[in-house]
Structure formats: structure tokens, C-alpha cells
Motif scaffolding. Structure first.
Motif, PDB file in Angstrom:
ATOM      1  N   PHE A   1      36.747 -30.249   9.357  1.00 51.39           N
ATOM      2  CA  PHE A   1      37.994 -30.243   9.920  1.00 51.39           C
ATOM      3  C   PHE A   1      38.534 -31.419  10.641  1.00 51.39           C
ATOM      4  O   PHE A   1      39.604 -31.861  11.067  1.00 51.39           O
ATOM      5  CB  PHE A   1      38.353 -29.043  10.682  1.00 51.39           C
ATOM      6  N   HIS A   2      37.427 -32.516  10.558  1.00 54.02           N
ATOM      7  CA  HIS A   2      37.491 -33.874  11.276  1.00 54.02           C
ATOM      8  C   HIS A   2      38.219 -33.865  12.465  1.00 54.02           C
ATOM      9  O   HIS A   2      39.594 -34.716  12.870  1.00 54.02           O
ATOM     10  CB  HIS A   2      38.340 -34.547  10.314  1.00 54.02           C
ATOM     11  N   GLY A   3      37.866 -33.207  13.500  1.00 58.93           N
ATOM     12  CA  GLY A   3      38.450 -33.318  14.715  1.00 58.93           C
ATOM     13  C   GLY A   3      39.335 -32.032  15.039  1.00 58.93           C
ATOM     14  O   GLY A   3      40.220 -31.407  14.023  1.00 58.93           O
ATOM     15  N   LEU A   4      39.209 -31.391  16.233  1.00 60.75           N
ATOM     16  CA  LEU A   4      40.027 -30.047  16.352  1.00 60.75           C
ATOM     17  C   LEU A   4      40.045 -30.052  17.882  1.00 60.75           C
ATOM     18  O   LEU A   4      39.438 -30.388  18.824  1.00 60.75           O
ATOM     19  CB  LEU A   4      39.105 -29.158  16.122  1.00 60.75           C
ATOM     20  N   SER A   5      41.380 -29.381  18.143  1.00 61.98           N
ATOM     21  CA  SER A   5      41.769 -29.316  19.799  1.00 61.98           C
ATOM     22  C   SER A   5      41.175 -28.093  20.269  1.00 61.98           C
ATOM     23  O   SER A   5      40.534 -27.142  19.515  1.00 61.98           O
ATOM     24  CB  SER A   5      43.260 -29.333  19.859  1.00 61.98           C
ATOM     25  N   LEU A   6      40.892 -28.108  21.567  1.00 63.07           N
ATOM     26  CA  LEU A   6      40.360 -26.932  22.189  1.00 63.07           C
ATOM     27  C   LEU A   6      41.314 -25.758  21.885  1.00 63.07           C
ATOM     28  O   LEU A   6      40.679 -24.482  21.671  1.00 63.07           O
ATOM     29  CB  LEU A   6      40.251 -27.075  23.666  1.00 63.07           C
ATOM     30  N   LYS A   7      42.383 -25.912  21.813  1.00 63.81           N
ATOM     31  CA  LYS A   7      43.426 -24.583  21.558  1.00 63.81           C
ATOM     32  C   LYS A   7      43.083 -23.671  20.540  1.00 63.81           C
ATOM     33  O   LYS A   7      43.128 -22.574  20.728  1.00 63.81           O
ATOM     34  CB  LYS A   7      44.893 -24.956  21.554  1.00 63.81           C
ATOM     35  N   TYR A   8      42.482 -24.400  19.170  1.00 67.83           N
ATOM     36  CA  TYR A   8      42.133 -23.566  18.105  1.00 67.83           C
ATOM     37  C   TYR A   8      40.583 -23.413  17.971  1.00 67.83           C
ATOM     38  O   TYR A   8      40.139 -22.896  17.217  1.00 67.83           O
ATOM     39  CB  TYR A   8      42.634 -24.213  16.904  1.00 67.83           C
ATOM     40  N   SER A   9      39.904 -24.204  18.820  1.00 75.63           N
ATOM     41  CA  SER A   9      38.268 -24.156  18.479  1.00 75.63           C
ATOM     42  C   SER A   9      37.596 -22.822  18.473  1.00 75.63           C
ATOM     43  O   SER A   9      36.952 -22.932  17.734  1.00 75.63           O
ATOM     44  CB  SER A   9      37.626 -25.114  19.730  1.00 75.63           C
ATOM     45  N   GLN A  10      38.090 -22.001  19.544  1.00 78.74           N
ATOM     46  CA  GLN A  10      37.350 -20.754  19.504  1.00 78.74           C
ATOM     47  C   GLN A  10      37.517 -20.092  18.161  1.00 78.74           C
ATOM     48  O   GLN A  10      36.654 -19.372  17.890  1.00 78.74           O
ATOM     49  CB  GLN A  10      37.943 -19.700  20.715  1.00 78.74           C
ATOM     50  N   ALA A  11      38.509 -19.860  17.496  1.00 79.46           N
ATOM     51  CA  ALA A  11      38.826 -19.290  16.295  1.00 79.46           C
ATOM     52  C   ALA A  11      37.981 -20.083  15.139  1.00 79.46           C
ATOM     53  O   ALA A  11      37.307 -19.143  14.054  1.00 79.46           O
ATOM     54  CB  ALA A  11      40.324 -19.490  15.804  1.00 79.46           C
ATOM     55  N   TYR A  12      37.920 -21.168  15.158  1.00 81.93           N
ATOM     56  CA  TYR A  12      37.056 -21.854  14.258  1.00 81.93           C
ATOM     57  C   TYR A  12      35.510 -21.580  14.203  1.00 81.93           C
ATOM     58  O   TYR A  12      34.699 -21.457  13.480  1.00 81.93           O
ATOM     59  CB  TYR A  12      37.376 -23.386  14.127  1.00 81.93           C
ATOM     60  N   LEU A  13      35.021 -21.321  15.549  1.00 81.66           N
ATOM     61  CA  LEU A  13      33.729 -21.186  16.052  1.00 81.66           C
ATOM     62  C   LEU A  13      33.364 -19.680  15.493  1.00 81.66           C
ATOM     63  O   LEU A  13      32.510 -19.344  15.051  1.00 81.66           O
ATOM     64  CB  LEU A  13      33.367 -21.212  17.483  1.00 81.66           C
ATOM     65  N   ASP A  14      34.352 -18.759  15.733  1.00 78.45           N
ATOM     66  CA  ASP A  14      34.271 -17.526  15.403  1.00 78.45           C
ATOM     67  C   ASP A  14      34.296 -17.357  13.959  1.00 78.45           C
ATOM     68  O   ASP A  14      33.366 -16.667  13.151  1.00 78.45           O
ATOM     69  CB  ASP A  14      35.498 -16.670  15.960  1.00 78.45           C
ATOM     70  N   GLU A  15      34.839 -18.063  12.979  1.00 79.95           N
ATOM     71  CA  GLU A  15      34.644 -18.146  11.512  1.00 79.95           C
ATOM     72  C   GLU A  15      33.297 -18.671  11.199  1.00 79.95           C
ATOM     73  O   GLU A  15      32.617 -18.205  10.365  1.00 79.95           O
ATOM     74  CB  GLU A  15      35.683 -19.208  11.031  1.00 79.95           C
ATOM     75  N   TYR A  16      32.695 -19.849  11.905  1.00 81.07           N
ATOM     76  CA  TYR A  16      31.775 -20.396  11.597  1.00 81.07           C
ATOM     77  C   TYR A  16      30.113 -19.233  11.715  1.00 81.07           C
ATOM     78  O   TYR A  16      29.730 -18.898  10.876  1.00 81.07           O
ATOM     79  CB  TYR A  16      31.283 -21.478  12.550  1.00 81.07           C
ATOM     80  N   CYS A  17      30.537 -18.336  12.882  1.00 75.83           N
ATOM     81  CA  CYS A  17      29.527 -17.180  12.965  1.00 75.83           C
ATOM     82  C   CYS A  17      29.986 -16.025  12.009  1.00 75.83           C
ATOM     83  O   CYS A  17      28.685 -15.755  11.494  1.00 75.83           O
ATOM     84  CB  CYS A  17      29.661 -16.745  14.531  1.00 75.83           C
ATOM     85  N   TYR A  18      31.024 -15.869  11.658  1.00 74.70           N
ATOM     86  CA  TYR A  18      31.430 -14.718  10.722  1.00 74.70           C
ATOM     87  C   TYR A  18      30.490 -15.280   9.404  1.00 74.70           C
ATOM     88  O   TYR A  18      30.079 -14.314   8.646  1.00 74.70           O
ATOM     89  CB  TYR A  18      32.966 -14.748  10.346  1.00 74.70           C
ATOM     90  N   ARG A  19      30.513 -16.554   8.868  1.00 80.67           N
ATOM     91  CA  ARG A  19      30.033 -17.109   7.855  1.00 80.67           C
ATOM     92  C   ARG A  19      28.600 -16.985   7.773  1.00 80.67           C
ATOM     93  O   ARG A  19      27.901 -16.296   6.894  1.00 80.67           O
ATOM     94  CB  ARG A  19      30.375 -18.411   7.600  1.00 80.67           C
ATOM     95  N   LYS A  20      27.901 -16.954   8.850  1.00 74.55           N
ATOM     96  CA  LYS A  20      26.408 -16.782   9.389  1.00 74.55           C
ATOM     97  C   LYS A  20      26.216 -15.064   9.186  1.00 74.55           C
ATOM     98  O   LYS A  20      25.148 -14.768   8.680  1.00 74.55           O
ATOM     99  CB  LYS A  20      26.013 -17.362  10.357  1.00 74.55           C
ATOM    100  N   ASN A  21      26.960 -14.483   9.753  1.00 72.02           N
ATOM    101  CA  ASN A  21      26.866 -13.018   9.950  1.00 72.02           C
ATOM    102  C   ASN A  21      27.124 -12.228   8.462  1.00 72.02           C
ATOM    103  O   ASN A  21      26.430 -11.362   8.463  1.00 72.02           O
ATOM    104  CB  ASN A  21      27.666 -12.372  11.172  1.00 72.02           C
TER     105      ASN A  21
END
Length: 326
Positions: A237-257
């Protein structure tokens, strides 16, 4: 990936194919009225989307009522394509790529991905950590060469995992909302807030490392998880604001889980979430003050860094014995 998408498109080539595909996922045992749970309905086919009227209570519903697709101007076929792409890619996908693959506008692709990530976040909030739980303070947007200006952009996060016998670990990465300096010891109030929101009192053991500093060549799983997530975000995603960061981190964990679990169909799992009549409800952990105080304190040897000089001229302090405590 493109070849797989073409094959999937053949499965849902017509609107009726899409309706049949979704119907089997929404009502695998046959129609169930969302109001009275009756199992028979009349089908009204005069609309673009079939309407089902319960024979018992006369309540009318559709395949998308109460779901993420409800009242969406985007066709179900495009939604199915988007979900297939998201669930099939190992590295995730951004709006520019999705718009090109399924032939929609950038705005539509961004909206679709945002809704999917919101559903994933709801799913994650509904799963509390239990069993053997391990957590650690880490740094989000970590700067390789710390300066006063660059460190001000960093954010604290807590990476955690839980394991139970014969079960795969479940991972979470949560940004700290409170005013927590990521380079300093985890504040007890932040620890307590994380535990109350994300950990079940029905656990076997809880270990929290309150420091973000890692030894050279460290094999710490939580540190590797946080570092891997940060690289994944930058790479895709080449840079991300804190406003949306949590949703992307949740997606990353979802992919692992979920997505990386070979025993599950990631597409079916993701579609099931999106078709839920109600989003997953977040349980409220019933932690008492006595239970919080009774959590076992585990001593851990850590090489710490003294940040008392406010980032400048820092150097490793002597190795000390720190306690994981509340």
C-alpha cells in the motif's frame, strides 16, 4: 491469479448463477425467515433481485437484506469477483489493482475494499484471545534511524497471539489509542485496557512484554509478527495514514488466521461474514479487579534502552530484570 478469476467468472456468469451461489451460503439448509424462522417462502421474481415472502408471517426479505451488500449500487457479480480476488491473493490488493481486475472505477473499488475490511475488523473484535496468550509492545511506523522529528511519527501497538492445544494460533495487532510513547515502558492503564477489550478471562496463561526493545537476532514471535505486518503494509500500500491503519492491520491478521489456513475456504469464510444478517457482536470480557490483580507475574531478562534523554544520545542500558505485571 487472472486465470483463476476467469474460471470463477464462469461459475457466476449470469445473475442467476450469483443468486444460486449466495443462496446456498446464506441458507445452506434451505430458506429461514429472519423474523419467525419459518422454513417456507414464496419467491417473487418480478424484481431484479428475487424477493422471498415467508408463508407464515408474510415477512419479505432478499438475499442481501441486512448484509454488507444491501442497497449497494454495485452488482452482486462484481461483489463476488472482489471477494474472490481479496480471498485469493496472498499479499492482498489495493484499490487501483482491484479496479483494473474487475473493471470498476477506483472509487467503487476503494469503497468495496473498505467495507470488506470493516467486516473483517468486526469479526476480529468478536474473537477474544484465550488459552496461552502472549503479547508485546511494539512500534508502528518504526524509524530505522531515530531522530526527534521521525520518532514523533511513531505509534505504539500491541502484538498478541493465543494458542490452545491442537489449535492454530490466533493473532491480533492493535494500535494503542492512548497517549503511549512507543519507545517507553508500556503504561499499566494501556495494558489493562488491552486485556479487558481483547482477552478472555477464561485463559490459561498471560504473558506481556512491556518493552519494545528487541535483542539482536531476536526470535521473538510477536516482534516478528509486527515487523512482518509493517513490511506487508509498505509493500502493498506504499504508505498509509493512521486513520485507516487499524483496518489494514486487522486484514493482515485475518490473512494469517483464516486465509492461510489450508483447512478452510477463504472465499466461503469471507462471504459468510459478508452475508451475516448481523455483524459479529463483540463480547464484553467480564474481568474483575481481583482477576486482573491475580494474573501471574513472570520475570523476563531483557536488554533495555534508556530513553530518559528524550530520544537524543540514547544508548543501551545495562541488562536488568523486568517484570511483566499489571
Amino acid at each position: 491469479m487472472l486465470g483463476s478469476l476467469i474460471e470463477f467468472d464462469r461459475m457466476v456468469a449470469t445473475d442467476q448463477d450469483c443468486y444460486d451461489f449466495i443462496y446456498k451460503l446464506k441458507w445452506p439448509a434451505g430458506f429461514r425467515c429472519p423474523r419467525c424462522d419459518h422454513s417456507f417462502a414464496y419467491t417473487i421474481s418480478t424484481r431484479n433481485l428475487p424477493l422471498y415472502e415467508c408463508r407464515d408471517c408474510k415477512h419479505q426479505t432478499t438475499l442481501t437484506t441486512g448484509t454488507m451488500f444491501n442497497k449497494s449500487r454495485t452488482s452482486l457479480r462484481k461483489w463476488l469477483q472482489a471477494l474472490f480476488v481479496v480471498s485469493s491473493t496472498e499479499e492482498s490488493i489495493n484499490a487501483v489493482q482491484l479496479a483494473d481486475m474487475i473493471q470498476v472505477t477506483y472509487k467503487t473499488a476503494w469503497t468495496m475494499l473498505n467495507k470488506i475490511r470493516m467486516m473483517i475488523s468486526e469479526y476480529d473484535r468478536s474473537h477474544l484471545l484465550t488459552g496461552f496468550v502472549e503479547a508485546k509492545l511494539e512500534v508502528y511506523m518504526k524509524q530505522p534511524l531515530p531522530t526527534v522529528d521521525s520518532l514523533d511519527k511513531e505509534q505504539a501497538l500491541i502484538a498478541a497471539s493465543s494458542t490452545r492445544p491442537i489449535q492454530a494460533p490466533y493473532f491480533k495487532i492493535k494500535l494503542v489509542k492512548e497517549n503511549q510513547n512507543p519507545r517507553q515502558k508500556l503504561d499499566p492503564s494501556v495494558e489493562t485496557g488491552f486485556v479487558k477489550e481483547h482477552v478472555s478471562p477464561d485463559l490459561l496463561q498471560l504473558t506481556i512484554n512491556r518493552h519494545c526493545v528487541n535483542l539482536p537476532q531476536s526470535q521473538d514471535v510477536m516482534s516478528q509478527l509486527a515487523q512482518s505486518a509493517f513490511h506487508w503494509l509498505n509493500r502493498n500500500f506504499h504508505g498509509l495514514s493512521l486513520k485507516y491503519s487499524q483496518a489494514y492491520l486487522d486484514e493482515y491478521c485475518y490473512r494469517k488466521n483464516v486465509v492461510s489456513n489450508a483447512n478452510r475456504s477463504s472465499l466461503v469464510h469471507l462471504l459468510t461474514l459478508c452475508l451475516a444478517q448481523e455483524p459479529p457482536r463483540s463480547p464484553v470480557p467480564n474481568w474483575s479487579d481481583h482477576e486482573l490483580a491475580a494474573i501471574k507475574k513472570i520475570p523476563v531478562e531483557r536488554s533495555r534502552i534508556d530513553w530518559s534523554t528524550r530520544y537524543s544520545n540514547w544508548k543501551p542500558a545495562d541488562s536488568v530484570r523486568s517484570r511483566i505485571t499489571f
